[in-house]
Design a protein around this motif. Sequence first.
Motif, PDB file in Angstrom:
ATOM      1  N   LEU A 126      -2.958   1.330  16.447  1.00  0.00           N
ATOM      2  CA  LEU A 126      -2.913   0.129  15.626  1.00  0.00           C
ATOM      3  C   LEU A 126      -3.006   0.530  14.163  1.00  0.00           C
ATOM      4  O   LEU A 126      -3.828   1.380  13.798  1.00  0.00           O
ATOM      5  CB  LEU A 126      -4.060  -0.818  15.983  1.00  0.00           C
ATOM      6  CG  LEU A 126      -4.096  -1.342  17.417  1.00  0.00           C
ATOM      7  CD1 LEU A 126      -5.351  -2.173  17.633  1.00  0.00           C
ATOM      8  CD2 LEU A 126      -2.850  -2.157  17.728  1.00  0.00           C
ATOM      9  N   PHE A 127      -2.190  -0.072  13.315  1.00  0.00           N
ATOM     10  CA  PHE A 127      -2.238   0.265  11.892  1.00  0.00           C
ATOM     11  C   PHE A 127      -2.127  -1.008  11.061  1.00  0.00           C
ATOM     12  O   PHE A 127      -1.509  -1.995  11.471  1.00  0.00           O
ATOM     13  CB  PHE A 127      -1.137   1.261  11.515  1.00  0.00           C
ATOM     14  CG  PHE A 127       0.262   0.793  11.799  1.00  0.00           C
ATOM     15  CD1 PHE A 127       1.000   0.093  10.855  1.00  0.00           C
ATOM     16  CD2 PHE A 127       0.858   1.074  13.023  1.00  0.00           C
ATOM     17  CE1 PHE A 127       2.286  -0.328  11.112  1.00  0.00           C
ATOM     18  CE2 PHE A 127       2.155   0.649  13.301  1.00  0.00           C
ATOM     19  CZ  PHE A 127       2.873  -0.048  12.350  1.00  0.00           C
ATOM     20  N   SER A 128      -2.742  -0.957   9.896  1.00  0.00           N
ATOM     21  CA  SER A 128      -2.737  -2.114   9.012  1.00  0.00           C
ATOM     22  C   SER A 128      -2.847  -1.651   7.564  1.00  0.00           C
ATOM     23  O   SER A 128      -3.591  -0.706   7.248  1.00  0.00           O
ATOM     24  CB  SER A 128      -3.905  -3.045   9.345  1.00  0.00           C
ATOM     25  OG  SER A 128      -3.939  -4.149   8.453  1.00  0.00           O
ATOM     26  N   ASN A 129      -2.105  -2.303   6.699  1.00  0.00           N
ATOM     27  CA  ASN A 129      -2.191  -2.115   5.250  1.00  0.00           C
ATOM     28  C   ASN A 129      -2.483  -3.454   4.601  1.00  0.00           C
ATOM     29  O   ASN A 129      -1.965  -4.494   5.015  1.00  0.00           O
ATOM     30  CB  ASN A 129      -0.873  -1.574   4.677  1.00  0.00           C
ATOM     31  CG  ASN A 129      -0.680  -0.108   4.969  1.00  0.00           C
ATOM     32  OD1 ASN A 129      -1.594   0.682   4.784  1.00  0.00           O
ATOM     33  ND2 ASN A 129       0.505   0.249   5.445  1.00  0.00           N
ATOM     34  N   PHE A 130      -3.302  -3.426   3.579  1.00  0.00           N
ATOM     35  CA  PHE A 130      -3.592  -4.645   2.829  1.00  0.00           C
ATOM     36  C   PHE A 130      -3.800  -4.275   1.368  1.00  0.00           C
ATOM     37  O   PHE A 130      -4.404  -3.245   1.044  1.00  0.00           O
ATOM     38  CB  PHE A 130      -4.858  -5.319   3.369  1.00  0.00           C
ATOM     39  CG  PHE A 130      -5.330  -6.470   2.502  1.00  0.00           C
ATOM     40  CD1 PHE A 130      -4.696  -7.697   2.554  1.00  0.00           C
ATOM     41  CD2 PHE A 130      -6.392  -6.302   1.627  1.00  0.00           C
ATOM     42  CE1 PHE A 130      -5.120  -8.751   1.754  1.00  0.00           C
ATOM     43  CE2 PHE A 130      -6.822  -7.346   0.817  1.00  0.00           C
ATOM     44  CZ  PHE A 130      -6.185  -8.574   0.876  1.00  0.00           C
ATOM     45  N   GLY A 131      -3.296  -5.123   0.492  1.00  0.00           N
ATOM     46  CA  GLY A 131      -3.521  -4.915  -0.933  1.00  0.00           C
ATOM     47  C   GLY A 131      -3.482  -6.236  -1.669  1.00  0.00           C
ATOM     48  O   GLY A 131      -2.658  -7.108  -1.359  1.00  0.00           O
ATOM     49  N   ILE A 132      -4.378  -6.392  -2.612  1.00  0.00           N
ATOM     50  CA  ILE A 132      -4.389  -7.585  -3.447  1.00  0.00           C
ATOM     51  C   ILE A 132      -4.641  -7.146  -4.879  1.00  0.00           C
ATOM     52  O   ILE A 132      -5.418  -6.214  -5.129  1.00  0.00           O
ATOM     53  CB  ILE A 132      -5.459  -8.602  -2.983  1.00  0.00           C
ATOM     54  CG1 ILE A 132      -5.326  -9.907  -3.770  1.00  0.00           C
ATOM     55  CG2 ILE A 132      -6.860  -8.010  -3.073  1.00  0.00           C
ATOM     56  CD1 ILE A 132      -6.163 -11.028  -3.197  1.00  0.00           C
ATOM     57  N   PHE A 179     -10.075   3.096   1.741  1.00  0.00           N
ATOM     58  CA  PHE A 179     -10.308   1.857   1.015  1.00  0.00           C
ATOM     59  C   PHE A 179     -10.211   2.171  -0.478  1.00  0.00           C
ATOM     60  O   PHE A 179     -10.678   3.233  -0.934  1.00  0.00           O
ATOM     61  CB  PHE A 179     -11.676   1.270   1.332  1.00  0.00           C
ATOM     62  CG  PHE A 179     -11.879   0.953   2.790  1.00  0.00           C
ATOM     63  CD1 PHE A 179     -11.641  -0.318   3.267  1.00  0.00           C
ATOM     64  CD2 PHE A 179     -12.302   1.936   3.678  1.00  0.00           C
ATOM     65  CE1 PHE A 179     -11.817  -0.610   4.605  1.00  0.00           C
ATOM     66  CE2 PHE A 179     -12.493   1.653   5.017  1.00  0.00           C
ATOM     67  CZ  PHE A 179     -12.239   0.371   5.490  1.00  0.00           C
ATOM     68  N   GLY A 180      -9.617   1.263  -1.250  1.00  0.00           N
ATOM     69  CA  GLY A 180      -9.457   1.520  -2.672  1.00  0.00           C
ATOM     70  C   GLY A 180      -9.822   0.327  -3.529  1.00  0.00           C
ATOM     71  O   GLY A 180      -9.655  -0.832  -3.127  1.00  0.00           O
ATOM     72  N   LEU A 181     -10.361   0.623  -4.722  1.00  0.00           N
ATOM     73  CA  LEU A 181     -10.657  -0.383  -5.739  1.00  0.00           C
ATOM     74  C   LEU A 181     -10.166   0.146  -7.074  1.00  0.00           C
ATOM     75  O   LEU A 181     -10.207   1.356  -7.328  1.00  0.00           O
ATOM     76  CB  LEU A 181     -12.160  -0.668  -5.818  1.00  0.00           C
ATOM     77  CG  LEU A 181     -12.832  -1.337  -4.619  1.00  0.00           C
ATOM     78  CD1 LEU A 181     -14.353  -1.309  -4.801  1.00  0.00           C
ATOM     79  CD2 LEU A 181     -12.341  -2.781  -4.467  1.00  0.00           C
ATOM     80  N   ASN A 208      -6.104  -5.620 -15.017  1.00  0.00           N
ATOM     81  CA  ASN A 208      -5.546  -4.974 -13.840  1.00  0.00           C
ATOM     82  C   ASN A 208      -6.680  -4.742 -12.851  1.00  0.00           C
ATOM     83  O   ASN A 208      -7.475  -3.812 -13.013  1.00  0.00           O
ATOM     84  CB  ASN A 208      -4.872  -3.650 -14.226  1.00  0.00           C
ATOM     85  CG  ASN A 208      -4.272  -2.940 -13.023  1.00  0.00           C
ATOM     86  OD1 ASN A 208      -4.275  -3.455 -11.909  1.00  0.00           O
ATOM     87  ND2 ASN A 208      -3.780  -1.735 -13.265  1.00  0.00           N
ATOM     88  N   PHE A 209      -6.776  -5.586 -11.855  1.00  0.00           N
ATOM     89  CA  PHE A 209      -7.840  -5.495 -10.863  1.00  0.00           C
ATOM     90  C   PHE A 209      -7.198  -5.521  -9.473  1.00  0.00           C
ATOM     91  O   PHE A 209      -6.302  -6.335  -9.209  1.00  0.00           O
ATOM     92  CB  PHE A 209      -8.820  -6.660 -11.009  1.00  0.00           C
ATOM     93  CG  PHE A 209      -9.394  -6.787 -12.389  1.00  0.00           C
ATOM     94  CD1 PHE A 209     -10.468  -6.008 -12.794  1.00  0.00           C
ATOM     95  CD2 PHE A 209      -8.838  -7.679 -13.301  1.00  0.00           C
ATOM     96  CE1 PHE A 209     -10.980  -6.121 -14.071  1.00  0.00           C
ATOM     97  CE2 PHE A 209      -9.341  -7.798 -14.581  1.00  0.00           C
ATOM     98  CZ  PHE A 209     -10.422  -7.014 -14.971  1.00  0.00           C
ATOM     99  N   GLY A 210      -7.657  -4.642  -8.603  1.00  0.00           N
ATOM    100  CA  GLY A 210      -7.046  -4.592  -7.293  1.00  0.00           C
ATOM    101  C   GLY A 210      -7.954  -4.003  -6.237  1.00  0.00           C
ATOM    102  O   GLY A 210      -8.925  -3.300  -6.535  1.00  0.00           O
ATOM    103  N   ALA A 211      -7.634  -4.299  -4.992  1.00  0.00           N
ATOM    104  CA  ALA A 211      -8.341  -3.750  -3.843  1.00  0.00           C
ATOM    105  C   ALA A 211      -7.325  -3.539  -2.732  1.00  0.00           C
ATOM    106  O   ALA A 211      -6.342  -4.292  -2.614  1.00  0.00           O
ATOM    107  CB  ALA A 211      -9.465  -4.679  -3.381  1.00  0.00           C
ATOM    108  N   SER A 212      -7.542  -2.519  -1.914  1.00  0.00           N
ATOM    109  CA  SER A 212      -6.594  -2.230  -0.847  1.00  0.00           C
ATOM    110  C   SER A 212      -7.293  -1.471   0.269  1.00  0.00           C
ATOM    111  O   SER A 212      -8.364  -0.893   0.078  1.00  0.00           O
ATOM    112  CB  SER A 212      -5.419  -1.404  -1.375  1.00  0.00           C
ATOM    113  OG  SER A 212      -5.857  -0.138  -1.825  1.00  0.00           O
ATOM    114  N   TYR A 213      -6.646  -1.501   1.444  1.00  0.00           N
ATOM    115  CA  TYR A 213      -7.098  -0.627   2.517  1.00  0.00           C
ATOM    116  C   TYR A 213      -5.884  -0.167   3.314  1.00  0.00           C
ATOM    117  O   TYR A 213      -4.820  -0.786   3.308  1.00  0.00           O
ATOM    118  CB  TYR A 213      -8.137  -1.300   3.414  1.00  0.00           C
ATOM    119  CG  TYR A 213      -7.625  -2.364   4.363  1.00  0.00           C
ATOM    120  CD1 TYR A 213      -6.792  -2.052   5.444  1.00  0.00           C
ATOM    121  CD2 TYR A 213      -8.002  -3.690   4.205  1.00  0.00           C
ATOM    122  CE1 TYR A 213      -6.338  -3.021   6.310  1.00  0.00           C
ATOM    123  CE2 TYR A 213      -7.554  -4.673   5.089  1.00  0.00           C
ATOM    124  CZ  TYR A 213      -6.720  -4.324   6.138  1.00  0.00           C
ATOM    125  OH  TYR A 213      -6.263  -5.283   7.000  1.00  0.00           O
TER     126      TYR A 213
END
Length: 798
Positions: free
Chosen positions: A266-272, A241-243, A250-255
């Motif tokens: 099962l795999f998943s990526n997400f980023g905003i 998990f990342g922040l 510049n603000f972001g979050a991801s996993y």
Amino acid sequence: MRLSTQILLLLVTTAGGLTPHLAAQNYDLTGTLTQASDGSALPFATAIAYDRADSSMVANTTTDLDGQFTLPLTAGDYYLVFQFLGYDNKSLPGITLTGAQDIGTIVMGQSSVALETVTVEAERSQMVMKLDKRVFNVAKDLTGSGSTAADILNNVPSVNVDPEGNVSLRGGTGVRILVDGKPSAMLSSGDIDALRRMQGDIIESVEVITNPSARYEAEGEAGIINIILKKNKKKGVNGSFGLNAGYPENFGASYNLNYRRNDFNLFSNFGISYRRAPGGGTNEQRFLDGDGSLRQFYESVTDQDRGGIGGNFQLGTDWFINDQTQLTGYLLYRKSEDNNLTDVTYRDFNAGRELLSETVRDVVEDSGNQNLEASLDFKRTFDRKDREWTAVMQYILDDDLELSDITETVVGEQNPLFQKSSNTEYETNFLLQTDYVHPFNDSIKIEGGLRATFRTIENAFQVREGLNPENLTVVNNFDNELDYQENISAGYFIASGEFGRTGVQLGLRGEYSDVRATLLKTDDSNKQFYFNLFPSAAFTYQISETNQFQLSYSRRLSRPYFRLLLPFSNFNDTRNNSLGNPTLRPEYTDSYEGGLLKYLPAGSVLASIYYRRTTGVIQRLILPADDGTTIRFPVNLGSRDAYGLELNFNYDLLPWWKFSADGNLYQAKVEGRYLETDYSADITAWSARAANKFDVTDKLQTQVTFDYDAPQNTPQGRDLGVYSFDVGGSLDVLAGKGTLTLSGRDIFNTRIRRSVIDLPNYKSTSDFQWRRAQSVTLGFVYRLNQAKRTERPDGERG
């Protein structure tokens, strides 16, 4: 007298060499070396036999392609030592030989540097050398936290991303960018903003293929850049998990998550992310009459603030049907919404630089982008090692909309001009591909494949203007629709073999192209149907276990991407428009490359020379008009001969200090004419990067990097030099499960594109930043059931 002395010495030497054979019988001591990682053979390793009584070396040899060795020894007591660069030495302490003996299989484990995976800890990445590519593990870049894909690529050796977002490889702009080996909805073709929207936190590594074989699609005359996304197949639940937060905004979050159980993964990526950054520049332009007198002189100042919110979500699964069959499917969705503000101010002067008038254009642009990608991959392996059949089916949908409200005001006047521009794009891509690899033995194999792509783009551009914002009329010269169809069918065949220390690969690819571009409102069309053969060849020679020589050749092409065909793209700066050319044709390149790779005790050095011959070169020209405006217009200019020398070096100066550097010296001769004007040019350019990484403690690391691109001539003038300075640091926390990073990019805000145009009737000097690269970012990553790859001072990995 000299000849007789030589004969005498030869006889003495020969007699001395025969004496042991007369005294004792030799027996063969045999065995096989394998790699601990996968059990495969370890060729070209050194096997040494020492006398156990006095530790003197008795015999040595190297393993063959199957990892087998033979040591001829007399009866006695020995100990053996096995050595191979990048592997921990292996010792067998007690060998008593009374006759021919096979000691079986000896397993060797990798240390910090392996022949197939030589690591270069640098600002950019960990570097892995393979036969046809270099792989850079950008996940280890300390300055990459909170960065975009454009930032990541700009830190990879041989790759350059200019301040406007254009990607080049060794000075060539015809670069094909893939994601996980395929086209991707995350990177729309021809969209330079796509790299800025893609979050760097989801990237695991970048593959740079400077001379691709026939296995790869022929598109991309300068080479291929393949972005590998993060994915883990460990059993159970694992991921990260990342922040991040930074300045400018510049603000972001991801996993990145994986769940492996039994036959499924099962795999998943997400980023905003939300980003905003200022940019802009200045441009001083002079228009001259035939006698050299000044006709018009003005300067423009651009201030812009660009950014918005965007995100991506990927969900997929691997189904391991049995030990030899795997099916992978995934869905990817990406969406972004940007609000971009631009102010362009024109100041017109007379010859004495007295201000005549001032005009201001205020532009408010709202843009939205949606991408959907679906992929189904099949993989079948067989009992024979390396025999493999794969198939891919992929669908991509891209929907893009840009709407601009523009107000143009002449300072001191009451009636502003109102304009609205719209740019809509709808694109679909469908890919079918299958590949098969068949090894005849451990040394010889063949492979082949078929590929078909079907691409459709609908693009509409329109400008309306008037003195009343509620009653605008269409500007006829800026109103059209492009229908673009691109269908490519391809097949390839490759044969390769290893003969002792020599490796040879020969390939041939055939592609049939059906490309149609039609401007619907003006009924202008450009239809192109052509079949091309693209041969490739590679030769490698293992000079020794620490030296490898490579030669390669390939023929490739670069088709003009659709934005170069579209008549209009942006209406922000009406005095300097970028227009497309629907009549463009592909450019073709024959590429030759030679390289020498040498492994050092604590590093490696790679020296490469290359030559590229390109015909039908696509060059964007600045064309001045009589009304004091310019257009930037792409044409098939002529030919280009490019030569280059590239050097990559890395070395562990101390256990806690790692240094790497790379440089590229590039020279090109461009020949061509357009509208009776000769645009031939001799171009010399060079670039260099240097990086230092310091292990301050077991938990704290820092790095400092410097990047420089030297000035170079262009067919119309000169691009000035650009340099930047980056720093970064990381600190492990939470018992190693978390890492804090602090990075500063372009500390002195020097990454600015500066250029000079010098024509008989037109002179300009400009500087520009699409967005300011100068930034500071604080990031945090937490790893779930996932150990961090660390480095110990002695070079061992944990």
